[in-house]
Design a protein around this motif. Structure first.
Motif, mmCIF file in Angstrom:
data_model
loop_
_atom_site.group_PDB
_atom_site.id
_atom_site.type_symbol
_atom_site.label_atom_id
_atom_site.label_comp_id
_atom_site.label_asym_id
_atom_site.label_seq_id
_atom_site.Cartn_x
_atom_site.Cartn_y
_atom_site.Cartn_z
ATOM 1 N N ILE A 1 12.161 89.481 130.608
ATOM 2 C CA ILE A 1 12.909 89.749 129.388
ATOM 3 C C ILE A 1 13.158 88.452 128.619
ATOM 4 N N THR A 2 13.336 87.348 129.347
ATOM 5 C CA THR A 2 13.731 86.109 128.671
ATOM 6 C C THR A 2 12.602 85.082 128.502
ATOM 7 N N LEU A 3 11.762 84.894 129.533
ATOM 8 C CA LEU A 3 10.779 83.795 129.465
ATOM 9 C C LEU A 3 9.793 83.917 128.292
ATOM 10 N N PRO A 4 9.191 85.092 128.069
ATOM 11 C CA PRO A 4 8.268 85.168 126.925
ATOM 12 C C PRO A 4 8.986 84.894 125.600
ATOM 13 N N VAL A 5 10.246 85.311 125.506
ATOM 14 C CA VAL A 5 11.008 85.098 124.271
ATOM 15 C C VAL A 5 11.307 83.604 124.103
ATOM 16 N N ALA A 6 11.644 82.958 125.211
ATOM 17 C CA ALA A 6 11.921 81.528 125.148
ATOM 18 C C ALA A 6 10.698 80.779 124.636
ATOM 19 N N ALA A 7 9.515 81.171 125.117
ATOM 20 C CA ALA A 7 8.280 80.515 124.659
ATOM 21 C C ALA A 7 8.032 80.830 123.188
ATOM 22 N N SER A 8 8.210 82.094 122.829
ATOM 23 C CA SER A 8 7.922 82.531 121.461
ATOM 24 C C SER A 8 8.796 81.802 120.440
ATOM 25 N N MET A 9 10.080 81.615 120.797
ATOM 26 C CA MET A 9 10.994 80.996 119.831
ATOM 27 C C MET A 9 10.607 79.558 119.500
ATOM 28 N N ARG A 10 9.816 78.922 120.377
ATOM 29 C CA ARG A 10 9.375 77.552 120.098
ATOM 30 C C ARG A 10 8.363 77.515 118.964
ATOM 31 N N VAL A 11 7.573 78.582 118.850
ATOM 32 C CA VAL A 11 6.450 78.506 117.904
ATOM 33 C C VAL A 11 6.519 79.493 116.743
ATOM 34 N N ALA A 12 7.282 80.577 116.889
ATOM 35 C CA ALA A 12 7.227 81.619 115.862
ATOM 36 C C ALA A 12 8.057 81.254 114.643
ATOM 37 N N LYS A 13 7.674 81.848 113.524
ATOM 38 C CA LYS A 13 8.447 81.689 112.301
ATOM 39 C C LYS A 13 8.966 83.074 111.930
ATOM 40 N N GLY A 14 10.252 83.207 111.820
ATOM 41 C CA GLY A 14 10.797 84.506 111.452
ATOM 42 C C GLY A 14 10.931 85.441 112.641
ATOM 43 N N PHE A 15 11.585 86.564 112.395
ATOM 44 C CA PHE A 15 11.959 87.477 113.466
ATOM 45 C C PHE A 15 10.781 88.314 113.954
#
Lengths: 283, 248
Positions: A210-224
């Motif tokens: 639930i958390t690890l993929p989101v943690a990685a994504s927040m480093r690179v993604a722009k916007g929600f």
């Protein structure tokens, strides 16, 4: 491996459940993480264990329950836990995080009692703690499919409300959205996803998907929306790579999936740092 | 005579044993630019929260657009901009466009999709606050003043009749505060949006507002800006409990 999947039903079950969980856990995880509720996922997974241990105890002791799939009582425990957490959070307004250790220790305490009643640890309970490929039944797969359906229906219906609520709860309330009801529904859906995920990655590792993929994504993604998209991609990659390597190397799938997620996270963090460095040097 | 859109009668509120608001009565008319002044702990934010339906008053009556507060169903008519510091998690992964668009959620309604022209509405709202070039940026990359403008755009996109702002300029540097208030004036004058502003920034707002209310648990004064200017400094200090500098 593809031949094996075609040949063995249990591998199909594990593989398809894994793929579905790889989507729904990070999808809901984005909302959990941005609302700073990651620890709640952990607490709920331990409550789920109490339900599963209780169910195992019942099926050992009473013949009428001998065929009961533990996932059902796990779901019941998880959903009740989520509602209890909400109750406690309103009761301790200034110490909202207190609800988490209360529910978590309650869950572990109950689990310990049921495990000892059911004459100690056995392979069954181990497969629930750390996940198992061979233990996923066709019935489990259908439960996962049904839960995935609920998750999509919930987010399809309440996506804009969930965004407002996650971004700024006070604004959501002030603009007259039914914030409380939607939040409670969200908690129930989270509980369902946790119950669904534990078959593959195990109770102790559920919150990682639930958390690890989101943690990685927040480093690179722009916007929600992009954060959601990348989270699902990273989650799915972790499940695929994890399951395949677990199959060939004969490792526990839960552990392999989680370690893969961490490797992905590290690659993303380092990659981002490197990219920033290169960019800075060019300027 | 413009019509009354907000009316409070004998409203009181207390947190457990502390009286916060005592017998508050006042009216706001359409087109007013009201500044609610008061020292820390005077109940300013509580008053706004009651107005917004976030808190229930202990006693008294509130009418919004002629309807009792409890049964008022058009919350989207009242746009809310909270204090920047506690409004949101600045690491939140959302673009300016996504944030502004979310202001439509209540207006669009449950079980309904965002309208097709939502992007155009976002564009217009951002234009009104002078932030159109930032729409693709992540909200966390913006400065405090820019974020506050985005939050006003989020309120404006629902086409509110009233804007309620709770100390919107806390943490914004002086130069940007001036242009921020100028923007509020133009919203008030050109789009006829009623503005209720809670602040302790008396100096900066004083030549821009139409009405003033002095709050310290109870309303000591409420009236036109011109009348406020005639109040003696000693009287003002007494109400506020400490010195407030008045600029003419």
């Amino acid at each position: 491996m593809i031949e094996a999947i075609l040949q063995y039903e249990f591998l199909q079950n594990a593989f398809f459940s894994g793929l579905i969980i790889g989507v729904i856990a990070p999808l809901l995880g984005v909302f959990i993480v941005v609302r700073r509720m990651s620890l709640i996922a952990d607490a709920l997974s331990h409550v789920t264990l109490a339900g599963i241990a209780g169910s195992l105890y019942l099926s050992q002791t009473f013949t009428m329950f001998s065929l009961l799939n533990p996932i059902y009582l796990g779901i019941v425990a998880s959903v009740s836990g989520s509602i209890l957490i909400e109750r406690l959070r309103t009761l301790y307004k200034h110490y909202e995080e207190l609800a988490i250790p209360i529910i978590m220790s309650g869950g572990i305490g109950l689990s310990a009692i049921f495990i000892s009643l059911a004459s100690g640890f056995n392979t069954d309970i181990m497969s629930y703690l750390f996940g198992s490929v061979s233990a996923v039944s066709r019935q489990d797969l259908w439960v996962v499919v049904a839960i995935a359906f609920v998750v999509f229906l919930f987010l399809f219906t309440f996506f804009k409300e969930m965004f407002v609520l996650s971004f700024d709860e006070e604004f959501a309330k002030a603009s007259g959205l039914p914030a409380k009801s939607i939040h409670l529904l969200f908690m129930v859906v989270v509980a369902l996803v946790i119950a669904a995920s534990m078959r593959i990655v195990g109770i102790l590792l559920v919150s990682s998907l639930i958390t690890l993929p989101v943690a990685a994504s927040m480093r690179v993604a722009k916007g929600f929306k992009q954060t959601i998209l990348f989270s699902i991609l990273f989650g799915e990659a972790a499940v695929l790579i994890g399951l395949v390597s677990a199959f060939y190397l004969n490792l526990a799938p839960g552990g392999t999936i989680v370690v893969t997620s961490i490797v992905i996270l590290l690659i993303v963090i380092l990659g981002k740092k490197l990219a920033l460095k290169i960019k800075a040097e060019r300027v | 005579m413009s019509k009354t859109i907000i009316e409070m009668k004998n409203v009181s509120f207390q947190y457990e044993y502390t009286q916060v608001l005592n017998n508050i009565s006042f009216k706001v008319n359409e087109g007013d630019f009201l500044a609610i002044l008061g020292p820390n702990g005077s109940g300013k934010s509580t008053l706004l929260k009651i107005l917004l339906g976030l808190l229930k008053p202990l006693a008294g009556e509130i009418k919004l657009f002629g309807q009792p507060n409890d049964t008022f169903r058009h919350r989207e008519w009242i746009g809310y901009v909270s204090q920047k510091s506690n409004a949101f998690n600045s690491g939140f992964p959302a673009t300016v466009e996504e944030v502004v668009k979310s202001g439509l959620a209540k207006k669009v309604g449950l079980f309904k999709r965002m309208p097709n022209d939502a992007a155009k509405q976002v564009q217009d709202a951002l234009k009104a606050v002078g932030m159109e070039s930032f729409r693709g940026k992540n909200i966390g990359e913006l400065s405090g003043g820019q974020q506050q403008r985005v939050f006003i755009a989020r309120a404006l996109i629902a086409k509110p009749k009233v804007l309620v702002l709770d100390e919107p300029t806390v943490g914004i540097d002086h130069e940007n505060v001036q242009s921020f208030y100028d923007m509020l004036v133009s919203l008030n004058k050109e789009q006829n949006i009623t503005i209720i502003l809670v602040t302790h920034d008396v100096d900066t707002v004083s030549n821009r507002i139409s009405h003033v209310a002095c709050l310290n648990q109870t309303i000591h004064f409420h009236g036109y800006k011109q009348e406020f200017d005639e109040i003696s400094q000693e009287q003002l200090d007494k109400w506020q409990g400490h010195a407030v500098r008045k600029i003419h």
